[in-house]
Scaffold this active site. Structure first.
Site, mmCIF file in Angstrom:
data_model
loop_
_atom_site.group_PDB
_atom_site.id
_atom_site.type_symbol
_atom_site.label_atom_id
_atom_site.label_comp_id
_atom_site.label_asym_id
_atom_site.label_seq_id
_atom_site.Cartn_x
_atom_site.Cartn_y
_atom_site.Cartn_z
ATOM 1 N N HIS A 192 5.271 101.274 31.700
ATOM 2 C CA HIS A 192 6.618 101.209 32.276
ATOM 3 C C HIS A 192 6.777 102.185 33.424
ATOM 4 C CE1 HIS A 192 8.119 104.987 30.419
ATOM 5 N NE2 HIS A 192 7.391 104.644 29.370
ATOM 6 N N CYS A 208 3.195 105.876 25.613
ATOM 7 C CA CYS A 208 3.304 104.826 26.619
ATOM 8 C C CYS A 208 2.604 105.245 27.915
ATOM 9 C CB CYS A 208 4.767 104.497 26.902
ATOM 10 S SG CYS A 208 5.591 103.630 25.547
#
Length: 321
Positions: A192, A208
């Site tokens: 992301h 992440c």
């Protein structure tokens, strides 16, 4: 040759050096992309610059630019200091398809077809309980303008540090996930955007993979749901550029430490593999320096000997020049 010349011209003209779409290696067996290693790129530090400012400007990772400039002060480089900008990369030792993420390098490689490689700096998970997982997975979904509901574990961790997270973050520029997110097949993990750009190229996330906002905006429409993702741990990479063998070295991940002897053993295996199963004659001091100095810059360690043309009987050998 034309594609590499075009790339060099584009790189010179561009203020962004490492959010790159590069030609794939132009010779069978080669593994190095980007500028030819002897074409080193530098930028002069301005008075107000830190190395981190330069990394963000060129969309490099924070650790990446520090490794490439070991003698430059991270926070106070002198005005006019020549800062090296990494612009050549050895491809990871993995199938050249889909997305390959090399964690020690903190860099993502995407292979849209056999002629191009797209590469970006990334941030990854911390070395404690929030490591980015290794292994093969896939892009399970894509979301533009994602919302975020922090897991209870992350809320509790922030609360212990005196930081109160909102229970829900709606889509928008203040959302920690940014404006674009890929969902991986591994539950709970994403690629992301981030509004904390100084963390790109560091181990600061909860597992992440973070990208610069401008990079993922470019990347998002390229990648289809179902694309293979291969996450690897390769602190040492070896590959050819024409007749020269290069080695590119990064520090080991904290959770997978290795002694110098273990790293040397890994390097020798990779060299033998790259050379068709035969160990070339390499000067020991060159190999030792390449293994010990984790700069993230491709270093030449061996050059194939020039083939002497055979002498035809009755014909004089060519004179030495």
């Amino acid at each position: 040759m034309k594609t590499r010349l075009l790339f060099s011209l584009l790189l010179t003209a561009s203020t962004v050096a490492s959010a790159l779409t590069l030609p794939a290696p132009d010779r069978p067996g080669d593994s190095l992309i980007g500028n030819p290693p002897h074409e080193v790129k530098y930028v002069a530090a301005k008075q107000e610059d830190t190395l981190i400012d330069i990394a963000v400007n060129f969309r490099l990772g924070q650790d990446e630019i520090v490794l490439a400039n070991p003698h430059v002060d991270r926070w106070l480089p002198r005005e006019g200091t020549q800062v090296r900008i990494p612009s050549s990369f050895i491809l990871p030792n993995a199938p050249r398809q889909g997305i390959v993420i090399n964690l020690p390098e903190m860099r993502i490689y995407y292979f849209p077809d056999s002629s191009r490689v797209v590469t970006y700096a990334i941030g990854i998970g911390r070395e404690d309980n929030w490591k980015t997982p290794l292994g093969k997975t896939h892009i399970a979904g894509k979301t533009e303008n994602p919302s975020w509901t922090p897991p209870k574990s992350i809320i509790a961790e922030h609360l212990a540090d005196g930081d109160v997270l909102e229970p829900y973050y709606p889509p928008g520029p203040d959302n920690p996930l940014g404006l674009f997110a890929f969902k991986l097949g591994i539950p709970g993990y994403l690629i992301h955007s981030t509004n904390k750009t100084n963390g790109v190229g560091m181990r600061v996330s909860h597992g992440c993979i973070r990208m610069y906002p401008a990079d993922i905006e470019q990347f998002f429409p390229m990648v289809k749901v179902g694309t293979q993702v291969n996450i690897v741990n390769q602190s040492i990479k070896v590959g050819w550029y024409h007749d020269t063998l290069y080695m590119e070295v990064y520090p080991e991940m904290e959770e997978t430490p290795a002694t110098y002897e273990q790293r040397l053993h890994t390097a020798l295996n990779l060299i033998e593999q790259a050379n068709g199963g035969q160990m070339p004659v390499i000067k020991g001091s060159v190999l030792k320096a390449a293994v010990e100095k984790a700069t993230g810059i491709p270093v030449a360690i061996y050059e194939r000997p020039t083939q002497t043309p055979p002498v035809v009987q009755g014909q004089a050998a060519p004179a030495a020049k």
